[in-house]
Motif scaffolding. Structure first.
Motif, PDB file in Angstrom:
ATOM      1  N   ILE A   1     -48.807  23.746  53.434  1.00 39.60           N
ATOM      2  CA  ILE A   1     -49.969  23.464  54.275  1.00 39.60           C
ATOM      3  C   ILE A   1     -51.236  23.874  53.531  1.00 39.60           C
ATOM      4  O   ILE A   1     -51.357  25.018  53.081  1.00 39.60           O
ATOM      5  CB  ILE A   1     -49.907  24.245  55.606  1.00 39.60           C
ATOM      6  CG1 ILE A   1     -48.654  23.858  56.402  1.00 39.60           C
ATOM      7  CG2 ILE A   1     -51.164  23.991  56.435  1.00 39.60           C
ATOM      8  CD1 ILE A   1     -48.421  24.728  57.626  1.00 39.60           C
ATOM      9  N   THR A   2     -52.166  22.934  53.375  1.00 42.77           N
ATOM     10  CA  THR A   2     -53.492  23.280  52.865  1.00 42.77           C
ATOM     11  C   THR A   2     -54.395  23.537  54.059  1.00 42.77           C
ATOM     12  O   THR A   2     -54.560  22.670  54.926  1.00 42.77           O
ATOM     13  CB  THR A   2     -54.082  22.159  51.989  1.00 42.77           C
ATOM     14  OG1 THR A   2     -53.319  22.064  50.780  1.00 42.77           O
ATOM     15  CG2 THR A   2     -55.526  22.467  51.618  1.00 42.77           C
ATOM     16  N   THR A   3     -54.952  24.744  54.116  1.00 36.60           N
ATOM     17  CA  THR A   3     -55.837  25.124  55.209  1.00 36.60           C
ATOM     18  C   THR A   3     -57.269  25.184  54.710  1.00 36.60           C
ATOM     19  O   THR A   3     -57.565  25.868  53.726  1.00 36.60           O
ATOM     20  CB  THR A   3     -55.442  26.503  55.784  1.00 36.60           C
ATOM     21  OG1 THR A   3     -54.086  26.462  56.217  1.00 36.60           O
ATOM     22  CG2 THR A   3     -56.336  26.872  56.959  1.00 36.60           C
TER      23      THR A   3
ATOM     24  N   VAL B   1     -54.986  21.320  57.341  1.00 39.58           N
ATOM     25  CA  VAL B   1     -55.399  21.929  58.605  1.00 39.58           C
ATOM     26  C   VAL B   1     -56.833  22.428  58.496  1.00 39.58           C
ATOM     27  O   VAL B   1     -57.202  23.088  57.520  1.00 39.58           O
ATOM     28  CB  VAL B   1     -54.473  23.105  58.973  1.00 39.58           C
ATOM     29  CG1 VAL B   1     -54.963  23.808  60.233  1.00 39.58           C
ATOM     30  CG2 VAL B   1     -53.038  22.613  59.163  1.00 39.58           C
ATOM     31  N   PHE B   2     -57.638  22.111  59.513  1.00 39.29           N
ATOM     32  CA  PHE B   2     -58.992  22.646  59.632  1.00 39.29           C
ATOM     33  C   PHE B   2     -59.027  23.710  60.716  1.00 39.29           C
ATOM     34  O   PHE B   2     -58.455  23.526  61.793  1.00 39.29           O
ATOM     35  CB  PHE B   2     -59.985  21.542  60.007  1.00 39.29           C
ATOM     36  CG  PHE B   2     -60.600  20.848  58.845  1.00 39.29           C
ATOM     37  CD1 PHE B   2     -61.847  21.219  58.368  1.00 39.29           C
ATOM     38  CD2 PHE B   2     -59.921  19.821  58.211  1.00 39.29           C
ATOM     39  CE1 PHE B   2     -62.417  20.564  57.282  1.00 39.29           C
ATOM     40  CE2 PHE B   2     -60.488  19.157  57.130  1.00 39.29           C
ATOM     41  CZ  PHE B   2     -61.740  19.534  56.658  1.00 39.29           C
TER      42      PHE B   2
ATOM     43  N   ARG C   1     -45.311  26.131  64.705  1.00 40.17           N
ATOM     44  CA  ARG C   1     -45.080  24.699  64.838  1.00 40.17           C
ATOM     45  C   ARG C   1     -45.496  23.942  63.568  1.00 40.17           C
ATOM     46  O   ARG C   1     -44.776  23.071  63.076  1.00 40.17           O
ATOM     47  CB  ARG C   1     -45.845  24.166  66.052  1.00 40.17           C
ATOM     48  CG  ARG C   1     -45.459  22.760  66.431  1.00 40.17           C
ATOM     49  CD  ARG C   1     -46.138  22.314  67.714  1.00 40.17           C
ATOM     50  NE  ARG C   1     -45.771  23.133  68.858  1.00 40.17           N
ATOM     51  CZ  ARG C   1     -46.121  22.860  70.112  1.00 40.17           C
ATOM     52  NH1 ARG C   1     -46.848  21.778  70.353  1.00 40.17           N
ATOM     53  NH2 ARG C   1     -45.758  23.645  71.096  1.00 40.17           N
ATOM     54  N   LEU C   2     -46.666  24.297  63.024  1.00 36.84           N
ATOM     55  CA  LEU C   2     -47.152  23.597  61.833  1.00 36.84           C
ATOM     56  C   LEU C   2     -46.247  23.830  60.623  1.00 36.84           C
ATOM     57  O   LEU C   2     -46.013  22.911  59.820  1.00 36.84           O
ATOM     58  CB  LEU C   2     -48.581  24.024  61.515  1.00 36.84           C
ATOM     59  CG  LEU C   2     -49.651  23.612  62.538  1.00 36.84           C
ATOM     60  CD1 LEU C   2     -51.017  24.114  62.114  1.00 36.84           C
ATOM     61  CD2 LEU C   2     -49.675  22.102  62.721  1.00 36.84           C
ATOM     62  N   LYS C   3     -45.730  25.037  60.493  1.00 37.76           N
ATOM     63  CA  LYS C   3     -44.824  25.324  59.376  1.00 37.76           C
ATOM     64  C   LYS C   3     -43.543  24.501  59.486  1.00 37.76           C
ATOM     65  O   LYS C   3     -42.977  24.066  58.475  1.00 37.76           O
ATOM     66  CB  LYS C   3     -44.500  26.818  59.323  1.00 37.76           C
ATOM     67  CG  LYS C   3     -45.672  27.661  58.850  1.00 37.76           C
ATOM     68  CD  LYS C   3     -45.360  29.154  58.900  1.00 37.76           C
ATOM     69  CE  LYS C   3     -46.580  29.988  58.493  1.00 37.76           C
ATOM     70  NZ  LYS C   3     -46.295  31.446  58.570  1.00 37.76           N
ATOM     71  N   ALA C   4     -43.106  24.275  60.716  1.00 37.12           N
ATOM     72  CA  ALA C   4     -41.928  23.425  60.914  1.00 37.12           C
ATOM     73  C   ALA C   4     -42.248  21.977  60.554  1.00 37.12           C
ATOM     74  O   ALA C   4     -41.449  21.291  59.882  1.00 37.12           O
ATOM     75  CB  ALA C   4     -41.451  23.521  62.364  1.00 37.12           C
TER      76      ALA C   4
END
Length: 394
Positions: A151-153, A189-190, A333-336
């Motif tokens: 994930i790039t945040t 993700v922002f 949830r996002l990691k999944a």
């Protein structure tokens, strides 16, 4: 949005660096001295102390500092009033003019007292340096960009300013999106640092510099066009993690995201007509498509602020989470999601968006041209000036 750059005077550094940022006046009181006036040496010492301030003292105080400086060095204001469109110089002129005929000696003393009060209220300084976030490959001045767990945040990182977007931040977000588009991450993700997701445009963006109104409007329009296009053409799933209040362009862009997760304390506000402006971020198309014309008009025309729950009912937000568990639930949830096959996600996202992609580009162009006209209008100038004056009275 109006991406009009603030050209600051180097002669008073911090004071003009954020002259029109709206903030509150410090609670500390200004104590006037019984002395007739400060000496020139004391005045010079106070000037040097000003540059050591760590915290922004706020709009009203900075105007007061500027006015006292001018009165102390040049005497009462005798120059002509700047035009209404020259927001910064008009505010500065008004503050100086308001000092009337007080003597230069008295102005020096008040200046020294005020700077002393501000310096005395500063917390002890520390030599700690923030460490580079894990997984980050590029350092930004206004963002924290990290890549971890696929994930790039992209975190807007001006918490003291409620993550208000400056011209610099616009350019950095464009660069961060270009970076994220080609890295190995699955999702982008922002979110925002601190209590706000984003308070919209830093109103310094409206300030005139060299080149005049037309040129600044042209520059602002081109930056806005490029900025929104970066979202429209982004190839991977985009997720907004709205951790607090969101205003202006940070709200209008949400229609271009694939998922919008919000804390229950988040609010959503698009006060365009209040500032004499018009919709942006393709919201003139995405909002009516999501929530219907009437509900979209309440937000885009009539400045209605909605809660996270209301935004979810309007389909602007995907899901709302309790504040106490917001970060844990969302990131679990996002990691999944980030473990899903990346090419499948990207291609599916592009298929879903492909039908309307060109239409969004066209809408963006129309909105930008409309705003460009707004920024050079007397109505917009009057609305922004009225906004500044109302804030200054708080």
């Amino acid at each position: 949005m109006a991406s009009l750059a603030l050209r600051c005077s180097a002669s008073w550094r911090l004071v003009t660096s954020r002259l029109l940022r709206v903030s509150s006046v410090p609670s500390g009181k200004l104590h006037t001295s019984a002395m007739k006036g400060a000496t020139v040496q004391q005045f010079e010492t106070a000037k040097n102390k000003l540059s050591t301030l760590q915290n922004d003292p706020g709009n009203r105080v900075k105007l007061q500092i500027y006015a006292l400086f001018k009165q102390a060095t040049q005497g009462p204001c005798t120059t002509s009033s700047p035009g209404m469109l020259d927001f910064v110089n008009r505010a500065k002129w008004d503050a100086w003019k308001a000092l009337g005929s007080i003597s230069q000696e008295e102005a020096r003393q008040q200046y020294c007292d005020l700077i002393g009060s501000l310096v005395g209220a500063e917390p002890p300084s520390t030599d700690a340096v923030a460490a580079q976030p894990a997984g980050s490959t590029t350092m930004y001045k206004t963002l924290l960009v990290t890549t971890e767990d696929n994930i790039t945040t992209i975190k807007m990182n001006r918490p003291a300013k409620k993550n208000a977007i400056t011209t610099e931040m616009y350019n950095e977000i464009i660069a961060a999106l270009e970076q994220a588009a080609t890295d190995d991450s699955v999702l982008t993700v922002f979110t925002g640092a601190g209590d706000f997701y984003c308070s919209g445009n830093d109103l310094n963006n409206f300030v005139l510099g060299d080149g005049g109104v037309e040129e600044k409007a042209r520059q602002g329009a081109e930056l806005l066009r490029k900025y929104v296009r970066a979202y429209i053409g982004f190839p991977k799933p985009l997720v907004a993690v709205v951790n607090g209040p969101a205003v202006g362009i940070s709200v209008t862009l949400l229609g271009l995201f694939d998922l919008v997760y919000a804390s229950e304390r988040a609010t959503f506000h698009t006060p365009f007509s209040q500032l004499g402006q018009s919709p942006e971020g393709c919201s003139s198309y995405t909002f009516p498509s999501l929530m219907g014309p009437a509900k979209a008009s309440e937000m885009l025309l009539f400045n209605k602020k909605v809660t996270a729950a209301q935004a979810c009912e309007l389909r602007l937000v995907t899901e709302v989470f309790p504040e106490s568990s917001f970060q844990t639930e969302v990131w679990t949830r996002l990691k999944a999601y980030a473990k899903l096959p990346p090419n499948s996600l990207a291609l599916s996202r592009q298929l879903i968006r492909s039908v309307e992609k060109q239409r969004l580009y066209d809408v963006n162009d129309l909105e930008v041209e409309c705003l460009r006209g707004r920024w050079v209008s007397d109505e917009c100038a009057a609305a922004i000036m009225s906004f500044f004056q109302a804030k200054a009275k708080l």
